[in-house]
Design an enzyme around this catalytic site. Sequence first.
Site, PDB file in Angstrom:
ATOM      1  CB  SER A 248      21.596   8.728 -29.617  1.00 32.77           C
ATOM      2  OG  SER A 248      22.123   9.688 -28.719  1.00 32.77           O
ATOM      3  N   GLY A 252      20.630   9.389 -24.142  1.00 40.96           N
ATOM      4  CA  GLY A 252      19.512   9.008 -23.274  1.00 40.96           C
ATOM      5  C   GLY A 252      19.964   8.366 -21.970  1.00 40.96           C
ATOM      6  CD  GLU A 269       9.153   7.149 -26.615  1.00 40.47           C
ATOM      7  OE1 GLU A 269       9.457   6.213 -27.386  1.00 40.47           O
ATOM      8  OE2 GLU A 269       8.132   7.140 -25.901  1.00 40.47           O
ATOM      9  CB  CYS A 303      13.341   5.576 -33.648  1.00 43.50           C
ATOM     10  SG  CYS A 303      11.635   6.093 -33.759  1.00 43.50           S
TER      11      CYS A 303
END
Length: 516
Positions: A248, A252, A269, A303
């Site tokens: 998330s 991140g 990512e 994602c």
Amino acid sequence: MSKKVKDFGIEKTLKNLGIKEENKGTSTGGKYFASGKVIESISPVDGKLIAKVKTSGESDYDKVIETAQKAFQEFRLIPAPKRGEMVRQLGLKLREYKDDLGKLVSYEMGKSLQEGLGEVQEMIDICDFAVGLSRQLQGYTMHSERPGHRMYEQYHPLGVVGIITAFNFPVAVWSWNTALAWICGNVTIWKPSEKTPLCAIACQNIMMEVLKENNLPEGVSSVLVSDHEIGQKLVDDKRVALVSFTGSTRVGRMVSSKVAERFGKSILELGGNNAIIITKEADIDMSIIGAVFGAVGTAGQRCTSTRRLIIHESVYNEVKTRLTKAYGQLKIGNPLDENNHVGPLIDTDAVNQYEEAIKKCKKEGGKFVVEGGVLTGKDYESGCYVKPCVAEVKNSYEIVQHETFAPILYLIKYKTLEEAIAIQNDVPQGLSSAIMTQNLREAELFLSHAGSDCGIANVNIGTSGAEIGGAFGGEKETGGGRESGSDAWKYYMRRQTNTINYTAQLPLAQGIKFDL
Ligand SMILES: NC(=O)c1ccc[n+]([C@@H]2O[C@H](COP(=O)([O-])OP(=O)(O)OC[C@H]3O[C@@H](n4cnc5c(N)ncnc54)[C@H](O)[C@@H]3O)[C@@H](O)[C@H]2O)c1
């Protein structure tokens, strides 16, 4: 184990993959060990306990890091094409285990069996890609301004690569990172999501065959099954040269600043908020299929899931009507049953977030054209099955600006393509985007520097899913990292410029004179 579970052959799958009723969660390649607490892996498919895992504790962590550091000293000396050969062998093993691993992904994570198998295929594809790449870790050569000098650059391995992964791609992301990290000469330590621990143990069991057959030292590929605390240790640890984090944006953001503070490297990512623009010149049949798969595939937990449809006003009502009809045909149920289109969410927390998002959307003025809701009854005993839903919204709603990891699709109307592109870009995230059009001018504008601001921009395919040959990742709050294909391998190496003087003179650069 229930009869229903047995019917899908899960028991045999677990056995084939070496999953026991109770597993230890730490491995440096040989025997498993663990000193942490015990966690249970509960399937979102039927709410049943699949198996237990004793997680990695602090002392296990130190042992893993020290073993990995030692292994790196040896592994980096193996020529890259020989490391590529080991990755080739991993690809062959994955082909052997594809059916079982794909099924475990489906049962433990909840995505459809087709998508589970597709995820393992991605692992195979990255292995194939990395094998060729192991002979192509190329740097430039340049002409020196000084006579009798030669300049070139080369890439060297970094050391220990920490891989922290999300629940929704419980096996592929590990392999994307490991295959590249390995050919580049690094060793890896994987901290998988605590929501999918058995997928990690299954992958490590497959990897252990490769390690053994190649007589590799302990520490070349390690696993730490644990919760966020061990993840945090990896992030803070100077001995971990690169942290590849998938998860998330909330976590991140913290990973990014912590790793930067210690001048480590990171690949981030993070979350997406992906849109498809459907123009007046779109093929509507194709657009509907692309949008529905993008929005409901993996129950909206990719994602790259399609979260927003930005639709030209002249085709808006047609798209809305056809979408509503398509949603009416969706079958929701056990993802191992290939007749079903949509499986469960990962857990009941995710269900709560889905319900909360629907509430917020309504409060902000969203109008649902396909209503959502949590499903109950004997086919939905885990409590994790929800109805994919569709709402008409404004892009500015707070909830629309936010990534809700669930099958909620937002419809937004536009007049001009410039306006559509502005709407598409007007979110904090920048992962995947798409335009549906048969008009070259529209497509090229969307792809131009005045177009989509995402890491991925597609024409006439949806936002969801990607091939391993391209670099994968996104901009803005998606983190800016790139993994997988193209030249993403450079993230896993340090770059060195070399200047060699083959004369008996010592001329200085820029013509500087220095005589003694
Ligand atoms: N861009 C991509 O390539 C990509 C791919 C898959 C998933 N995602 C994103 O991942 C999210 C869903 O996954 P999730 O719910 O598992 O994410 P998450 O952020 O909750 O967890 C991801 C991983 O981080 C670990 N973690 C949690 N707190 C940590 C901390 N303080 N320090 C270190 N590690 C920590 C977790 O244990 C887990 O292994 C979504 O936002 C999705 O978009 C992005």
